[in-house]
Enzyme design. Sequence first.
Site, PDB file in Angstrom:
ATOM      1  N   GLY A 130       0.793  -1.234   0.000  1.00  0.00           N
ATOM      2  CA  GLY A 130       0.000   0.000   0.000  1.00  0.00           C
ATOM      3  C   GLY A 130       0.818   1.273   0.000  1.00  0.00           C
ATOM      4  O   GLY A 130       0.425   2.283  -0.562  1.00  0.00           O
ATOM      5  N   ASP A 163      -6.038   2.607   9.712  1.00  0.00           N
ATOM      6  CA  ASP A 163      -7.441   2.169   9.728  1.00  0.00           C
ATOM      7  C   ASP A 163      -7.727   1.644  11.131  1.00  0.00           C
ATOM      8  O   ASP A 163      -7.925   2.442  12.052  1.00  0.00           O
ATOM      9  CB  ASP A 163      -7.634   1.148   8.609  1.00  0.00           C
ATOM     10  CG  ASP A 163      -9.063   0.666   8.463  1.00  0.00           C
ATOM     11  OD1 ASP A 163      -9.975   1.404   8.873  1.00  0.00           O
ATOM     12  OD2 ASP A 163      -9.282  -0.434   7.948  1.00  0.00           O
ATOM     13  N   THR A 164      -7.732   0.331  11.353  1.00  0.00           N
ATOM     14  CA  THR A 164      -7.916  -0.144  12.728  1.00  0.00           C
ATOM     15  C   THR A 164      -6.647   0.068  13.555  1.00  0.00           C
ATOM     16  O   THR A 164      -6.705   0.193  14.771  1.00  0.00           O
ATOM     17  CB  THR A 164      -8.229  -1.658  12.766  1.00  0.00           C
ATOM     18  OG1 THR A 164      -7.105  -2.371  12.255  1.00  0.00           O
ATOM     19  CG2 THR A 164      -9.468  -1.994  11.975  1.00  0.00           C
ATOM     20  N   THR A 221      -2.256  -3.415  11.876  1.00  0.00           N
ATOM     21  CA  THR A 221      -1.019  -3.624  11.110  1.00  0.00           C
ATOM     22  C   THR A 221       0.120  -2.818  11.721  1.00  0.00           C
ATOM     23  O   THR A 221       1.206  -3.347  11.986  1.00  0.00           O
ATOM     24  CB  THR A 221      -1.230  -3.165   9.645  1.00  0.00           C
ATOM     25  OG1 THR A 221      -2.360  -3.854   9.120  1.00  0.00           O
ATOM     26  CG2 THR A 221      -0.007  -3.455   8.798  1.00  0.00           C
ATOM     27  N   LEU A 222      -0.123  -1.523  11.954  1.00  0.00           N
ATOM     28  CA  LEU A 222       0.930  -0.654  12.467  1.00  0.00           C
ATOM     29  C   LEU A 222       1.379  -1.085  13.852  1.00  0.00           C
ATOM     30  O   LEU A 222       2.567  -1.022  14.178  1.00  0.00           O
ATOM     31  CB  LEU A 222       0.445   0.797  12.471  1.00  0.00           C
ATOM     32  CG  LEU A 222       0.350   1.396  11.073  1.00  0.00           C
ATOM     33  CD1 LEU A 222      -0.422   2.710  11.084  1.00  0.00           C
ATOM     34  CD2 LEU A 222       1.759   1.610  10.505  1.00  0.00           C
ATOM     35  N   LYS A 260      -8.177   7.297   8.761  1.00  0.00           N
ATOM     36  CA  LYS A 260      -9.647   7.259   8.708  1.00  0.00           C
ATOM     37  C   LYS A 260     -10.211   7.745  10.032  1.00  0.00           C
ATOM     38  O   LYS A 260      -9.700   7.400  11.093  1.00  0.00           O
ATOM     39  CB  LYS A 260     -10.126   5.823   8.456  1.00  0.00           C
ATOM     40  CG  LYS A 260     -10.040   5.421   7.014  1.00  0.00           C
ATOM     41  CD  LYS A 260     -10.782   4.117   6.772  1.00  0.00           C
ATOM     42  CE  LYS A 260     -10.354   3.523   5.449  1.00  0.00           C
ATOM     43  NZ  LYS A 260     -10.915   2.197   5.200  1.00  0.00           N
ATOM     44  N   ARG A 266      -4.144   0.620  -7.738  1.00  0.00           N
ATOM     45  CA  ARG A 266      -3.024   1.257  -7.019  1.00  0.00           C
ATOM     46  C   ARG A 266      -2.419   2.390  -7.820  1.00  0.00           C
ATOM     47  O   ARG A 266      -1.885   3.343  -7.272  1.00  0.00           O
ATOM     48  CB  ARG A 266      -1.909   0.238  -6.750  1.00  0.00           C
ATOM     49  CG  ARG A 266      -2.266  -0.820  -5.731  1.00  0.00           C
ATOM     50  CD  ARG A 266      -1.013  -1.552  -5.289  1.00  0.00           C
ATOM     51  NE  ARG A 266      -1.293  -2.835  -4.664  1.00  0.00           N
ATOM     52  CZ  ARG A 266      -1.622  -3.010  -3.388  1.00  0.00           C
ATOM     53  NH1 ARG A 266      -1.739  -1.972  -2.596  1.00  0.00           N
ATOM     54  NH2 ARG A 266      -1.855  -4.217  -2.919  1.00  0.00           N
TER      55      ARG A 266
HETATM   56  P1  IMP Z   1      -5.399  -1.910   9.694  1.00  0.00           P
HETATM   57  O1  IMP Z   1      -4.507  -2.986  10.195  1.00  0.00           O
HETATM   58  O2  IMP Z   1      -6.851  -2.216   9.902  1.00  0.00           O
HETATM   59  O3  IMP Z   1      -5.045  -0.523  10.206  1.00  0.00           O
HETATM   60  O4  IMP Z   1      -5.318  -1.939   8.115  1.00  0.00           O
HETATM   61  C1  IMP Z   1      -4.300  -1.358   7.498  1.00  0.00           C
HETATM   62  C2  IMP Z   1      -4.120  -1.842   6.081  1.00  0.00           C
HETATM   63  O5  IMP Z   1      -5.341  -2.203   5.416  1.00  0.00           O
HETATM   64  C3  IMP Z   1      -3.598  -0.631   5.365  1.00  0.00           C
HETATM   65  O6  IMP Z   1      -2.191  -0.588   5.440  1.00  0.00           O
HETATM   66  C4  IMP Z   1      -4.131  -0.792   3.970  1.00  0.00           C
HETATM   67  O7  IMP Z   1      -3.213  -1.497   3.185  1.00  0.00           O
HETATM   68  C5  IMP Z   1      -5.413  -1.592   4.136  1.00  0.00           C
HETATM   69  N1  IMP Z   1      -6.565  -0.675   4.096  1.00  0.00           N
HETATM   70  C6  IMP Z   1      -7.258  -0.138   5.121  1.00  0.00           C
HETATM   71  N2  IMP Z   1      -8.239   0.675   4.690  1.00  0.00           N
HETATM   72  C7  IMP Z   1      -8.151   0.666   3.343  1.00  0.00           C
HETATM   73  C8  IMP Z   1      -8.891   1.344   2.305  1.00  0.00           C
HETATM   74  O8  IMP Z   1      -9.828   2.136   2.516  1.00  0.00           O
HETATM   75  N3  IMP Z   1      -8.501   1.083   1.030  1.00  0.00           N
HETATM   76  C9  IMP Z   1      -7.480   0.232   0.711  1.00  0.00           C
HETATM   77  N4  IMP Z   1      -6.755  -0.400   1.658  1.00  0.00           N
HETATM   78  C10 IMP Z   1      -7.090  -0.182   2.961  1.00  0.00           C
HETATM   79 MG    MG Z   2      -1.107  -1.541   3.791  1.00  0.00          MG
END
Ligand code: IMP
Ligand code: MG
Length: 174
Positions: free
Chosen positions: A45, A102-103, A106-107, A130, A164
Amino acid sequence: MAKKQFLGQPLVTSANLKRKVKQLGREITSFYRGKPLIVLGVMNGSLFFLVDLVRQLPPETKVECWRASSYIGKSSSGKVSLETGSSDFTRHHVLIVDDIFDTGRTLSKIRRKALSLGALSVEICVLLEKQRKHDARLKPRWTGFVIPDEFVIGYGLDLDGKFRNLPEIHSLPD
Ligand code: IMP
Ligand code: MG
């Protein structure tokens, strides 16, 4: 033409992306001045953001990439899979660069792993955040744009691997 009709107006234009990347580059350069820095890009991403951002940083900046995935279609699977390679972060500050907060799952996983590999410090820079409930223990030091809690594509962000390469960020209608 067909693309414009399908996607509508961009949420973030490519001119605004360029401006923001330059601004982040200046802030990050001044924050880490004189310190050994590894920029850790989260693939796939952050691909486009990473490439544009590191070209704004001093030439001694090191770059590494890890691969993470958690999304299937437009929703998070809740499970983060991570491929880290054989990084050694001792005596270096690490800046994680990702496309979107997002949530935060991952980070959070990447941050823990980077600290366990000996990083002197770990900070986070995300292009997008977000407006939603996140992992409260995480606070990116740099955020490009705060956006509504919608699924977005472009400038590295994908839907099942597609879109992308769009030069701007679009919300994807349901
Ligand atoms: P998290 O672990 O829920 O914070 O998700 C993070 C990963 O999900 C990001 O690094 C993105 O690659 C993917 N992701 C989250 N939201 C979106 C979105 O709206 N569009 C595309 N990829 C997303
Ligand atoms: Mg990502």
